[in-house]
Scaffold this motif. Sequence first.
Motif, PDB file in Angstrom:
ATOM      1  N   ALA A 259       8.507   0.659  10.468  1.00  0.00           N
ATOM      2  CA  ALA A 259       9.289   1.088   9.303  1.00  0.00           C
ATOM      3  C   ALA A 259      10.745   1.317   9.686  1.00  0.00           C
ATOM      4  O   ALA A 259      11.658   0.967   8.924  1.00  0.00           O
ATOM      5  N   ALA A 260      10.970   1.894  10.873  1.00  0.00           N
ATOM      6  CA  ALA A 260      12.342   2.149  11.311  1.00  0.00           C
ATOM      7  C   ALA A 260      13.091   0.843  11.504  1.00  0.00           C
ATOM      8  O   ALA A 260      14.217   0.683  11.019  1.00  0.00           O
ATOM      9  N   ARG A 261      12.492  -0.105  12.220  1.00  0.00           N
ATOM     10  CA  ARG A 261      13.174  -1.375  12.478  1.00  0.00           C
ATOM     11  C   ARG A 261      13.441  -2.124  11.183  1.00  0.00           C
ATOM     12  O   ARG A 261      14.527  -2.670  10.969  1.00  0.00           O
ATOM     13  N   TYR A 262      12.442  -2.169  10.310  1.00  0.00           N
ATOM     14  CA  TYR A 262      12.608  -2.910   9.063  1.00  0.00           C
ATOM     15  C   TYR A 262      13.696  -2.278   8.200  1.00  0.00           C
ATOM     16  O   TYR A 262      14.574  -2.977   7.686  1.00  0.00           O
TER      17      TYR A 262
ATOM     18  N   VAL B 237      10.441   7.538   1.130  1.00  0.00           N
ATOM     19  CA  VAL B 237      10.011   6.185   0.756  1.00  0.00           C
ATOM     20  C   VAL B 237       9.290   5.512   1.912  1.00  0.00           C
ATOM     21  O   VAL B 237       8.240   4.873   1.733  1.00  0.00           O
ATOM     22  N   LEU B 238       9.834   5.649   3.119  1.00  0.00           N
ATOM     23  CA  LEU B 238       9.291   4.912   4.270  1.00  0.00           C
ATOM     24  C   LEU B 238       7.940   5.436   4.739  1.00  0.00           C
ATOM     25  O   LEU B 238       7.272   4.774   5.536  1.00  0.00           O
ATOM     26  N   THR B 239       7.537   6.588   4.281  1.00  0.00           N
ATOM     27  CA  THR B 239       6.223   7.112   4.665  1.00  0.00           C
ATOM     28  C   THR B 239       5.181   6.893   3.571  1.00  0.00           C
ATOM     29  O   THR B 239       4.018   7.277   3.745  1.00  0.00           O
TER      30      THR B 239
ATOM     31  N   ASN C 144       7.915   1.116  -0.778  1.00  0.00           N
ATOM     32  CA  ASN C 144       8.238   1.031   0.642  1.00  0.00           C
ATOM     33  C   ASN C 144       8.311  -0.445   1.030  1.00  0.00           C
ATOM     34  O   ASN C 144       7.286  -1.126   1.069  1.00  0.00           O
ATOM     35  N   PRO C 145       9.500  -0.972   1.314  1.00  0.00           N
ATOM     36  CA  PRO C 145       9.618  -2.423   1.519  1.00  0.00           C
ATOM     37  C   PRO C 145       8.814  -2.960   2.695  1.00  0.00           C
ATOM     38  O   PRO C 145       8.253  -4.054   2.609  1.00  0.00           O
ATOM     39  N   VAL C 146       8.728  -2.208   3.789  1.00  0.00           N
ATOM     40  CA  VAL C 146       7.962  -2.726   4.926  1.00  0.00           C
ATOM     41  C   VAL C 146       6.476  -2.734   4.597  1.00  0.00           C
ATOM     42  O   VAL C 146       5.747  -3.670   4.956  1.00  0.00           O
ATOM     43  N   PHE C 147       5.987  -1.720   3.890  1.00  0.00           N
ATOM     44  CA  PHE C 147       4.586  -1.706   3.474  1.00  0.00           C
ATOM     45  C   PHE C 147       4.320  -2.871   2.523  1.00  0.00           C
ATOM     46  O   PHE C 147       3.287  -3.555   2.627  1.00  0.00           O
ATOM     47  N   TYR C 148       5.244  -3.125   1.612  1.00  0.00           N
ATOM     48  CA  TYR C 148       5.087  -4.185   0.610  1.00  0.00           C
ATOM     49  C   TYR C 148       4.899  -5.543   1.287  1.00  0.00           C
ATOM     50  O   TYR C 148       4.021  -6.333   0.906  1.00  0.00           O
ATOM     51  N   VAL C 149       5.708  -5.806   2.313  1.00  0.00           N
ATOM     52  CA  VAL C 149       5.628  -7.093   3.010  1.00  0.00           C
ATOM     53  C   VAL C 149       4.407  -7.135   3.924  1.00  0.00           C
ATOM     54  O   VAL C 149       3.666  -8.125   3.950  1.00  0.00           O
ATOM     55  N   GLN C 150       4.181  -6.084   4.689  1.00  0.00           N
ATOM     56  CA  GLN C 150       3.023  -6.072   5.584  1.00  0.00           C
ATOM     57  C   GLN C 150       1.718  -6.131   4.795  1.00  0.00           C
ATOM     58  O   GLN C 150       0.752  -6.774   5.231  1.00  0.00           O
TER      59      GLN C 150
ATOM     60  N   ALA D  70       2.727  -7.793  12.092  1.00  0.00           N
ATOM     61  CA  ALA D  70       2.089  -8.369  10.902  1.00  0.00           C
ATOM     62  C   ALA D  70       0.608  -7.999  10.938  1.00  0.00           C
ATOM     63  O   ALA D  70      -0.222  -8.750  11.458  1.00  0.00           O
ATOM     64  N   PRO D  71       0.236  -6.834  10.412  1.00  0.00           N
ATOM     65  CA  PRO D  71      -1.159  -6.378  10.498  1.00  0.00           C
ATOM     66  C   PRO D  71      -2.092  -7.243   9.661  1.00  0.00           C
ATOM     67  O   PRO D  71      -1.704  -7.768   8.615  1.00  0.00           O
ATOM     68  N   GLU D  72      -3.333  -7.382  10.129  1.00  0.00           N
ATOM     69  CA  GLU D  72      -4.330  -8.162   9.408  1.00  0.00           C
ATOM     70  C   GLU D  72      -5.119  -7.316   8.420  1.00  0.00           C
ATOM     71  O   GLU D  72      -5.738  -7.847   7.495  1.00  0.00           O
ATOM     72  N   ARG D  73      -5.098  -6.032   8.612  1.00  0.00           N
ATOM     73  CA  ARG D  73      -5.785  -5.111   7.692  1.00  0.00           C
ATOM     74  C   ARG D  73      -4.892  -3.895   7.474  1.00  0.00           C
ATOM     75  O   ARG D  73      -4.247  -3.429   8.397  1.00  0.00           O
ATOM     76  N   MET D  74      -4.907  -3.357   6.251  1.00  0.00           N
ATOM     77  CA  MET D  74      -4.131  -2.147   5.966  1.00  0.00           C
ATOM     78  C   MET D  74      -4.921  -1.263   4.997  1.00  0.00           C
ATOM     79  O   MET D  74      -5.676  -1.759   4.186  1.00  0.00           O
TER      80      MET D  74
END
Length: 560
Positions: free
Chosen positions: A405-408, A425-427, A433-439, A556-560
């Motif tokens: 999240a920090a890097r993104y 937002v990032l948590t 949360n843009p990083v969550f949205y993409v991942q 790039a996680p395979e499961r969330m």
Amino acid sequence: MTPAELSAAIRRCLVEAVEAGDPAVGSLAVADLPDDVRVERPRSREHGDWATNVALQLAKKAGAPPRGLATALAGRLAAVDGVAGVDVAGPGFLNVVVDASAAGALARTVVEAGAAYGTSDRRAGLHVNLEFVSANPTGPIHLGGTRWAAVGDALARVLAATGAEVVREYYFNDHGAQIDRFARSLLARARGEAAPEDGYGGAYVGDIADRVLADARERGVDVLALPDAEAQEVFRADGVALMFDEIKRDLHDFGVDFDVWFHEDSLHASGAVEKALAELRGSGALYEADGAWWLRSTDHGDDKDRVVIKSDGKPAYVAGDLAYLRDKRSRGADLCIYMLGADHHGYVSRLKAAAAAFGDDPAVVEVLIGQMVNLVRDGQPLRMSKRNGTVVTMQDLVEAVGVDAARYALTRSSTDSSIDVDLDVLTRRTAENPVFYVQYAHARTCGVARNAEAAGVRREDGFDPSLLDHPTEQAVLAALAEHPRVVEQAAELREPHRVTRHLEVLAGTFHKWYDERRVTPLGDEPVGDEHRTRLWLAEAVRTVLASGLALVGVSAPERM
């Protein structure tokens, strides 16, 4: 049909028109034609799939009306396989529609290319020295340096993806007054005294001082029993080394590793500074005035000449800059990129003048200036450092939101602008949360693949690109097609945030497609080519999301 394929087709049509002596191309010669015809998505999809203004660009050289040139080009382009229609708009724009089969074929192209899709050899042979972070070794990396760590590493990745050989370099400012102040601060803390007025505070100073004392005791040395000068030298050498180690460890944990750790002090110890200055004296690039030596930097666009050797005979800071640039070039760097903080605007002209003084084209130096970063929680700026009450550190941010999240978050905005990083937002595990949205989009593509396997849907059993004709599929294909251009622009403009923003676009088109189309059959429905073909599309999205996230150093996680 990919944008590159369409670009090549347009150029072939232009060549054919020139060689055929078509009156519409006027006096154009093949040598006048661009190697790469730029095609873009039109603002409104009603105007077509792709657009180009190449006729407007060539009209002056052709000595012919742009609309006539566009009309002639449209007639030839309409006959190209995969092109469903071409329309001439306005003064000479070309809007192109590709047929569904040609558009859908991109899904297979992406999957078969894998991580190589979007990469190129455009910068093959270019040796880039990319210097970033380069925080003073007098404290932990603050939030501004953390932004440069994320952006710099991402820039290195996109440059490498387009063929450049990139050396990641960190410059330790371990020579000069700030190191003296740091050593005095450590000594004062070890003695239980207040930090010097111009020294460094924060709990980390005490931590380092305690470790210096402990390490010295293991060597049988009681540092506090030494004379002041000797004790300060121990704190200088050992304290700076310990701070270096901590900086390196924090960066590594952040996913950023450097090829070269360059020490400023080595330039002075090795005689490199004297050698560089002697070369400049010999060429007349330096002159003596008022008891000091000056660089004729105004000859090369600087706002004033710079003192290189002060009147007391000691080198000014710019002397080290000159020797350092000379060293980079001697190691084979064709392009030296410096990523500096918001208070370093004066370095742009100074470093370019330094390059020119050595006889180089000033273009071998690029200086990128980054703006400030603020942490926000509940809408308010946050000061949260446990070790230093005045700044937020890399460790603080990572502990709050995690590395991904920090890097993104730090990479997704142009470095020309200040940014507020909202911890709330990032948590969140939501689309906000843009990083969550993409991942999450990537994890969804992996889920699609698992479900397809369980249902007996196999890509290799069939692929019919004409079946990818739903509006959501067209939107996904359009986003996939943009990926190579986005990577190239990120490299060319030194703007890796373009990659993150495009990933969000692709993720958005995929989420909408996921809600509209099924890869696995319903009930007793047999597996058909429509299911297999959609699986190709989902795998293409997974491929680009994974490679795009890798370009900005995010998992790039395979499961969330």
